[in-house]
Design a protein around this motif. Sequence first.
Motif, PDB file in Angstrom:
ATOM      1  N   HIS A  86       0.856  -1.188   0.000  1.00  0.00           N
ATOM      2  CA  HIS A  86       0.000   0.000   0.000  1.00  0.00           C
ATOM      3  C   HIS A  86       0.887   1.231   0.000  1.00  0.00           C
ATOM      4  N   ALA A  87       0.319   2.339  -0.496  1.00  0.00           N
ATOM      5  CA  ALA A  87       1.028   3.619  -0.531  1.00  0.00           C
ATOM      6  C   ALA A  87       0.029   4.736  -0.321  1.00  0.00           C
ATOM      7  N   ASN A  88       0.404   5.701   0.549  1.00  0.00           N
ATOM      8  CA  ASN A  88      -0.481   6.825   0.827  1.00  0.00           C
ATOM      9  C   ASN A  88       0.273   7.824   1.695  1.00  0.00           C
ATOM     10  N   ALA A  89      -0.045   9.107   1.533  1.00  0.00           N
ATOM     11  CA  ALA A  89       0.446  10.171   2.423  1.00  0.00           C
ATOM     12  C   ALA A  89       1.969  10.232   2.494  1.00  0.00           C
ATOM     13  N   GLY A  90       2.650   9.886   1.400  1.00  0.00           N
ATOM     14  CA  GLY A  90       4.101   9.959   1.375  1.00  0.00           C
ATOM     15  C   GLY A  90       4.810   8.781   2.017  1.00  0.00           C
ATOM     16  N   TRP A  91       4.058   7.703   2.298  1.00  0.00           N
ATOM     17  CA  TRP A  91       4.625   6.480   2.855  1.00  0.00           C
ATOM     18  C   TRP A  91       4.176   5.290   2.014  1.00  0.00           C
TER      19      TRP A  91
END
Length: 249
Positions: A217-222
């Motif tokens: 998963h990827a989100n919010a710069g992570w």
Amino acid sequence: MTALVDVERVDESWRSWTGAHGGLLAGIALEHAGRRVPGLPARALHASFLAAVRSDEVRVSADLIKAGRSSSTVTARLEAGDKLALLATGTFGGGDSGPKSPALALQGIPDVEDLEPFTLPPGLVPFAQHIEFRPVGGVPLSGGDSPVLTSWVRLINPPARPESAATVLLDVLAPALYATRTTPVPIPTVELAVHFTEAAHTFNAGEWAFARIHTEHANAGWCVDGSEVWDRNGDLVATGRQTRRILEG
């Protein structure tokens, strides 16, 4: 018991985008941790990357936390200059009789001899000169639909400890998001967790192995990447999971 302290050279050719290659540093930490429990196979390694290593040497210390009948725990610290660069915990333990379940299977993969070599730009990722690649599915910055990269890989000069070599290989493929991108950005690892199978203890990273990395998963710069390495016999060697930052600018 007093922690052992040593100095390890980190050649400039092992640089990644932001500093020395994380898998190499984690492998060094595991090697030194293992010296506190000689003869015991490594079962797991958890490493936190606290600062980039840009010097040509690191100071490594290892401290035996617990020596048990079934498992032992050792911590390792890597310092570069005046900074603590990596903090790791290794779990070690001998084998015994017990239940066995199937590992992740390696199926339907083209033989390495049928694939073309792939060379990463040394100016972008200098450490790639230490690895041979034969991509199977997807190449970095190809703008694909799925954040997955797979390749046969081989270390030119593997670390002496097999589990350390497996740790390096878990981190040699590009961040899996690169399979969907067309432009590079730094995606450094903040935390790495590695788990070893029985095959890891006799693993020969000088022979071809199959590596896979995929973004969970990827989100919010992570993002979180999962990775696996199998030997050429199709036996699972190790699994890894990395927590990473995505530094868009």
